[in-house]
Design a protein around this motif. Structure first.
Motif, short mmCIF file in Angstrom:
data_model
loop_
_atom_site.label_atom_id
_atom_site.label_comp_id
_atom_site.label_asym_id
_atom_site.label_seq_id
_atom_site.Cartn_x
_atom_site.Cartn_y
_atom_site.Cartn_z
N PRO A 178 -4.06 5.94 -4.90
CA PRO A 178 -3.05 4.98 -5.35
C PRO A 178 -2.52 4.11 -4.23
O PRO A 178 -2.11 2.98 -4.47
N ASN A 179 -2.55 4.61 -3.00
CA ASN A 179 -2.04 3.83 -1.88
C ASN A 179 -3.16 3.15 -1.09
O ASN A 179 -2.96 2.71 0.04
N ALA A 180 -4.35 3.11 -1.70
CA ALA A 180 -5.49 2.55 -0.98
C ALA A 180 -5.35 1.05 -0.81
O ALA A 180 -4.61 0.38 -1.52
N ASN A 185 -3.94 4.29 6.37
CA ASN A 185 -4.59 2.99 6.49
C ASN A 185 -5.84 3.10 7.36
O ASN A 185 -6.88 2.50 7.06
N THR A 186 -5.71 3.87 8.47
CA THR A 186 -6.86 4.03 9.36
C THR A 186 -7.98 4.78 8.67
O THR A 186 -9.15 4.40 8.74
N ASN A 187 -7.61 5.84 7.97
CA ASN A 187 -8.63 6.60 7.24
C ASN A 187 -9.31 5.76 6.17
O ASN A 187 -10.52 5.83 5.96
N SER A 197 0.82 -1.22 0.00
CA SER A 197 0.00 0.00 0.00
C SER A 197 0.85 1.27 0.00
O SER A 197 0.47 2.28 -0.58
N ASP A 198 2.03 1.23 0.68
CA ASP A 198 2.87 2.44 0.74
C ASP A 198 4.32 2.16 0.34
O ASP A 198 5.18 3.02 0.48
N GLN A 199 4.60 0.96 -0.18
CA GLN A 199 5.93 0.57 -0.68
C GLN A 199 7.02 0.71 0.40
O GLN A 199 8.19 0.98 0.10
N GLN A 200 6.61 0.54 1.65
CA GLN A 200 7.56 0.70 2.76
C GLN A 200 8.05 -0.67 3.24
O GLN A 200 7.29 -1.64 3.27
N THR A 201 9.34 -0.71 3.63
CA THR A 201 9.87 -1.91 4.26
C THR A 201 9.38 -1.96 5.69
O THR A 201 9.56 -1.00 6.46
#
Length: 1226
Positions: A443-445, A409-411, A260-264
């Motif tokens: 896009p990050n939904a 994510n919460t939203n 969703s956010d391309q984070q490690t």
């Protein structure tokens, strides 16, 4: 973001390999894992116990890659030697030996989603496809440069490969490249598809150690590259729920990413260099292989999917549906701490689940009053929706977003909850729009969450439509729910457990429910075929656990759907909608163990579409289900017949007849009456064969084999042919029995081509080719063989099975056969399908006129060979068509017929419409007058067919006797004496006949005709001088004359005789080869006669004993009888029954001798009374006529004195006493 601390401690390890573990994959059953190693082996592991289940040996080099099919039934592994082995997924036993798939090491393998194809790639730059049933390569390899990875898309429509230079995408249906793009800066190493197929991830090399995300709709990069690795990214794998990804790099760590956010979100650091990585099936662990020969299992950290509703003590009760327990637990918490705002909010959720909306709203307000919070406002929004206060609810949800701490994510999850709440308050369009906008605009939904929600809402809409009997609408909603793409697994339940807590959703069964409802909606809408397809898709999609849970429902559904499919199939079959009928019956059979009736009807539908083999399989099933019934064999016969397997078809039909004969039901036995036994049809075919061969040659050449065949061999060949068997197999009922069709099939197969040609020296004879094929090279040395061989090939190319040549198809040593052949020759040519005329002296590319000059025209047999056939074609000496005339029948070519007329003098009308008869005898004799034959008798024998007579054949009798017998027969049968009109030498057979056919070369005697007005004038004059009685007496006397006839070579000729009283020779100063005599006869003008014979001179003063007479052969046409019937044709009607023209349509010359000899008028005869005819006769008798000079012999008979010129006589006057008699001519 704070620095992540790598996890260096795996949960456990699997230790048994003796080399680097380079490949790992888990099975769908969650219980097993398979690994591959440089030690050349694979290991099958039990994930629960960690034990090795099977050591799999067979590779001759290190195993570099492997894959497990989606159904878990197959394993494929590739090694450094370019070899592939397929293994059984359950037992680990090898399914194949080592397959040498590539010339270099295999870098990646992958099964298609339907498990039917394995794709392999290698550093040899090739991509290959292998059929998993036969393990044979499919199609040609695809050139791709060095390939590092290959991956099928989740639904199998696309195939992606990563190469050194680019990423290539292929259409799996056509195997054509769809797109190619650069990808990473230097090298593309790894690929992975998200479970829904909406993204493709790729990993780069040391120069570009990033993960890039690609949109399959545009093949454009989505967002920014994922950064974190510093070296080659050798592998990327996607979490089963599609929300996480793991990547393996050369810096010896594994990174866990959130899509969703391309984070490690986690790093795993093993102690040794890595070889491979994958997720466990349930998604809780990562498995990696390394250079320490071990497989490590790493636990995915808790809280990766944080639950925003952290209900503690009562959460489990809410999940399991024990709402009373949950309410009680939460109430206890409130009693313990009256200011516990969280417990009030949680109890509000429970009260909402119980539809106690007032209590729910009251608890939500208390929670907010104590302390405003995210949970409090969510509970208030849900409660307000339950009370139907949508506007107020929206405000509550908007306020709740203020407490999300700007966490996306919460939203996102809050908006999903809002959509559900609004949907429940009948704000359905708004709810659906919110979900769609959320999925597409952000896009990050959480895409998966949107799909889960859409699936649920669609199911609810479908249930509502079904309740209102709007089944088509319901089916559309359920289909949309299925197509939303939410996976069917427990991960959905675990990930979105909050939705279960809030709304009581059974997410674990959501996807299964959507499928089941969809199937039932199609069935209720009367669309069983769609219901079947929906059920089929469902069973292919859901896992084993889901299949087991819906087994009872599935069996009941299949039975209901099967019945409806069969009923609708019957209706489609009755309407001849075979495609739909086939689909429906196929569905009925697949859904349930169908009855013999369904298989029978399915077979009928497939017969209607000419799907013979499929129809045969259904027919065989009918037989298996009801072995006593005739119907299965009836259908089997039809299918085998359609498949052109006629022997088997006939056998099936005979079995069907026996079933009918033995049927216990009388009504079924009665059906037997409509069928024919094959033996009955065979008899009818044999009758047609006999009739066809009755007018065919006794012996012919098989143009396919080149063998000489008699009639029995012909019949045997025909009976072995496909056409014969098809005819026998297709004529099964009395209504099928059409003799016309039988005759046509027989005619088409037994028709033959005839050859017309010139004999050139030695030709192949019967004994030369008996028992041999004319196509055999061993016969090349036989003279004329090339011509015979070319004739057979030409006939074969024209579509004819049989060919006849006079050189080798007659046994000339057999007198009986020779006699039959000569007498039947005309009929054979007439009934031929084609007569090929070979002009050996006409070279290729000849110009028009070459046919006229061909020596073929001079042959004695030529005339009948081109007038008898219906179809002729002229060929040059290289066997190409003369003048390249492609007319199907050269009789229809004006150019050809004109050339033929120029050569033979025969008009096109005669060539086209000729039939044998006695009409135009003199003209037909003229046709042959310039022809020559090797055997002199043949000049007469070649005319047998033209006149339609049958006579014995006696080579050695000489031409004059053969010709004499023919003319004798013509006179005897027809009374036609035009054949007596000739000049030349007399025959020894009879002096009134010529010794040679050449005597007819000169045109017949043609005397001027008297115009009708002159006849009328002369009649008027005669009435003044001649008594009526005298005219009638003469008329009656002539009318009663008998017809001419032959008896023992003596011609009995009715005539008017004129006694010769003087014969004197006329001297000529030149050397005489013929003698001219002046002849004086009673009642005639004086005339001169030229002859080869020396006559005794006499005159009244010098009388002699021998008597001479000039005679006028009697012609009955002079009587002008109104009811006069022309001589009948003497051709057998069966030979020429296809000709409907009257003889007048193709008569070549006037049939009345008087037209030649009597100066007969050409005007139309008028109906007149006998008196008038008598006077008209007198007028005509006074006209010049063609006469014979007869000399009496010692025996009393007369002999004709042959003349070199026509003898024309004319009476001086018609007296009362005319010498009318029949004279015997020797």
């Amino acid at each position: 973001m704070s620095q992540l601390i790598p996890n260096t401690t795996p949960v456990r390890t699997f230790d048994d390999h003796e080399g680097v573990v380079q490949a790992v994959a888990v099975f769908p059953d969650r219980r097993r894992m398979v690994t591959g190693s440089w030690d050349k082996t694979l290991r099958l592991w039990d994930l629960e116990t960690g034990a090795v289940l099977k050591k799999m040996e067979g590779h001759r080099n290190g195993v570099l890659t492997l894959a497990v099919s989606r159904d878990g039934q197959m394993i494929a592994s590739g090694d450094g030697n370019g070899e592939v082995i397929a293994w059984h997924g359950e037992t680990g036993e090898s399914l194949t030996q080592c397959i040498k798939a590539h010339s270099d090491c295999i870098t990646s393998v992958d099964f298609s989603p339907d498990c039917t194809v394995l794709a392999t790639v290698s550093y040899d730059g090739k991509m290959k496809f292998w059929c998993t049933k036969a393990w044979q390569m499919q199609g040609d390899p695809i050139d791709c440069d060095d390939v590092n990875c290959v991956r099928y898309s989740p639904f199998g429509e696309l195939l992606a490969i990563a190469t050194t230079d680019n990423i290539q995408i292929y259409n799996t249906g056509t195997r054509e490249r769809v797109v190619s793009f650069k990808g990473h800066t230097n090298c593309n190493l790894s690929l992975a598809w998200t479970p829904d197929g909406t993204r493709l991830l790729s990993g780069g090399s040391r120069e570009d150690p990033t993960i890039r995300e690609w949109d399959p709709l545009t093949w454009q990069q989505v967002g920014h590259p994922w950064k974190g690795h510093t070296d080659f990214i050798f592998a990327i794998v996607i979490h089963p729920d599609g929300m996480l990804a793991a990547s393996m790099s050369c810096e010896d760590n594994i990174r866990l990413w959130r899509l969703s956010d391309q984070q490690t979100i986690a790093i795993f650091q093993p102690s040794h260099e890595l070889g491979c990585v994958t997720f466990s099936v349930e998604g809780k662990h990562i498995l990696s292989g390394a250079h320490d020969h071990k497989i490590s299992e790493w636990e995915i950290p808790k809280g990766v999917h944080p639950k925003i509703l952290a209900i503690t003590t009562a959460r489990h009760a809410c999940v399991t549906g024990a709402l009373s327990t949950a309410e009680e637990l939460l109430t206890q918490e409130i009693h313990t701490d009256a200011n516990n705002y969280t417990s009030y909010a949680h109890r509000s959720f429970v009260m909402a689940r119980q539809l106690a909306w007032d209590h729910a709203l009251e608890d939500a307000i208390k929670s907010i009053n104590i302390r405003p919070s995210l949970t409090g406002y969510i509970s208030k929004g849900i409660a307000l929706c339950g009370k139907g206060l949508a506007r107020e609810a929206r405000i509550a949800f908007d306020v709740a977003s203020l407490f999300a701490n700007q966490d996306s994510n919460t939203n996102h999850f809050l908006l999903l909850i809002k959509a559900v709440a609004l949907f429940n308050v009948d704000q359905r369009e708004e709810a659906m729009l919110l979900v769609k906008e959320l999925a597409s605009a952000c896009p990050n939904a959480d895409i998966l969450g949107c799909r889960v929600l859409e699936t649920y809402l669609r199911v609810e809409l479908g249930i509502n439509a079904s309740a209102g009997a709007r089944h088509d609408e319901a089916a559309d909603h359920f289909t949309a729910a299925v197509n939303a793409g939410a996976p069917s697994s427990t991960f959905i339940h675990q990930t979105y457990e909050d939705l279960t807590v809030l709304f009581g959703w059974d997410l674990e069964a959501l996807f299964l429910t959507a499928h089941q409802k969809r199937c039932q909606a199609f069935l209720s809408a009367g669309k069983p075929e769609k219901a079947f397809e929906a059920h089929k898709y469902m069973m292919e999609t859901i896992d084993k656990t889901a299949k087991a849970s819906c087994l009872v429902w599935s069996n009941a559904f299949k039975q209901e759907c099967s019945v409806l499919c069969a009923a609708n199939g019957d209706a489609a079959l009755a309407a001849s909608d075979y495609d739909r009928a086939i689909d429906l019956y196929s569905a009925a059979i697949t859904l349930d163990s169908a009855s013999s009736t369904v298989f029978a009807n399915s077979s009928k539908a497939k017969l209607g579409k000419m799907l013979w083999i499929e129809a045969l399989l259904d027919a065989q099933k009918v037989i298996e289900l009801d072995s006593l019934s005739y119907l299965g064999y009836n259908l089997k016969h039809a299918a085998l017949h359609g498949a052109q397997r006629y022997d088997e078809a006939i056998q099936a039909f005979q079995t069907m007849l026996s079933k009918l004969d033995d049927a216990p039901d009388f009504q079924i036995r009665k059906l037997r009456q409509q069928y024919l036994r094959p033996s009955e049809v065979e008899r009818a075919i044999r009758q047609a064969i006999d009739a066809q061969l009755e007018n065919a040659p006794l012996r012919v050449l098989d143009t396919t084999t080149g063998l000489l065949c008699d009639r029995e061999a012909q019949i045997s060949t025909f009976k072995m042919s496909t056409e014969y068997k098809e005819l026998l197999s297709s004529t099964i009922t009395r209504s099928d029995f059409h003799m016309k069709r039988i005759k046509e099939v027989v005619r088409r197969n037994l028709q033959y081509a005839m050859l017309s040609h010139r004999w050139e020296g030695k030709e192949p004879l019967l004994h030369d080719i008996q028992g041999k094929s004319v196509y055999d090279s061993e016969l090349d040395s036989i003279s004329g063989m090339m011509k015979l061989r070319s004739f057979c090939k030409t006939a074969r190319d024209a579509g004819h099975n049989w060919a006849w040549s006079d050189t080798c198809c007659i046994d000339k040593s057999n007198n009986v056969e020779l006699h039959e052949s000569v007498n039947s020759m005309f009929v054979w040519y007439h009934h031929s399908a084609l007569t090929i005329i070979y002009l050996s002296d006409v070279p290729p590319s000849s110009k028009s006129g070459a046919l006229v000059k061909s020596a073929w025209n001079t042959r004695g047999w030529t005339v009948q060979e081109f007038i008898a056939p219906k179809v002729i074609l002229f060929y040059q000496n290289n066997w190409t068509l003369y003048l390249d005339d492609r007319t199907p029948n050269h009789k229809e070519s004006v150019t050809m017929m004109q050339e033929l007329k120029d050569a033979t003098g025969i008009d096109q009308s005669a060539v086209i419409a000729f039939r044998p008869s006695m009409n135009g005898v003199r003209e037909k004799l003229r046709w042959a007058s310039t022809c020559v034959t090797t055997r002199q008798e043949d000049i007469a024998y070649s005319l047998f067919g033209i006149f339609g007579v049958r006579l014995s054949v006696d080579y050695g009798e000489k031409q004059d006797k053969a010709l004499g017998r023919l003319l004798e027969k013509i006179v005897a049968l027809s009374g036609d004496i035009t054949g007596l009109d000739w000049v030349g030498r007399s025959s020894e057979f009879n002096s009134c006949l010529p010794a040679s056919i050449t005597s007819y070369e000169a045109p017949p005697c043609k005397l001027p005709s008297l115009p009708e007005d002159e006849i009328q004038s002369s009649v008027s004059s005669l009435r003044k001088t001649v008594a009526v009685d005298s005219a009638l007496k003469l008329y009656t006397q002539l009318r009663n004359m008998s017809a001419p006839r032959f008896a023992t070579q003596r011609l009995h000729l009715p005539c008017i005789a004129f006694n010769v009283r003087e014969v004197r020779r006329v001297r000529s100063p030149a050397l005489e080869t013929q003698f001219t005599y002046r002849v004086k006869a009673d009642g005639l003008h004086h005339l001169l006669i030229t002859t080869d014979e020396t006559l005794v001179q006499f005159w009244p003063a010098r009388p002699i004993e021998q008597k001479f007479a000039l005679v006028r052969p009697w012609d009955r046409f002079l009587l002008e009888l109104p009811d006069f019937v022309e001589p009948p044709e003497f051709a057998e009607t069966s030979d020429f029954e296809d000709n409907t023209e009257s003889e007048e349509d193709f008569r070549m010359s006037p049939s009345s001798p008087s037209h030649h000899w009597s100066g007969d008028y050409t005007g139309k005869q008028e109906a007149v009374d006998e008196e008038s005819r008598a006077f008209r006769l007198l007028v005509r008798l006074k006209q010049p006529f063609s006469a014979f000079l007869l000399a009496q012999q010692r025996s009393g008979g007369f002999k004709r004195i042959a003349s070199g010129h026509d003898i024309t006589g004319q009476v001086n006057d018609i007296g009362d006493q005319m010498d009318i008699r029949t004279i015997e001519i020797l």
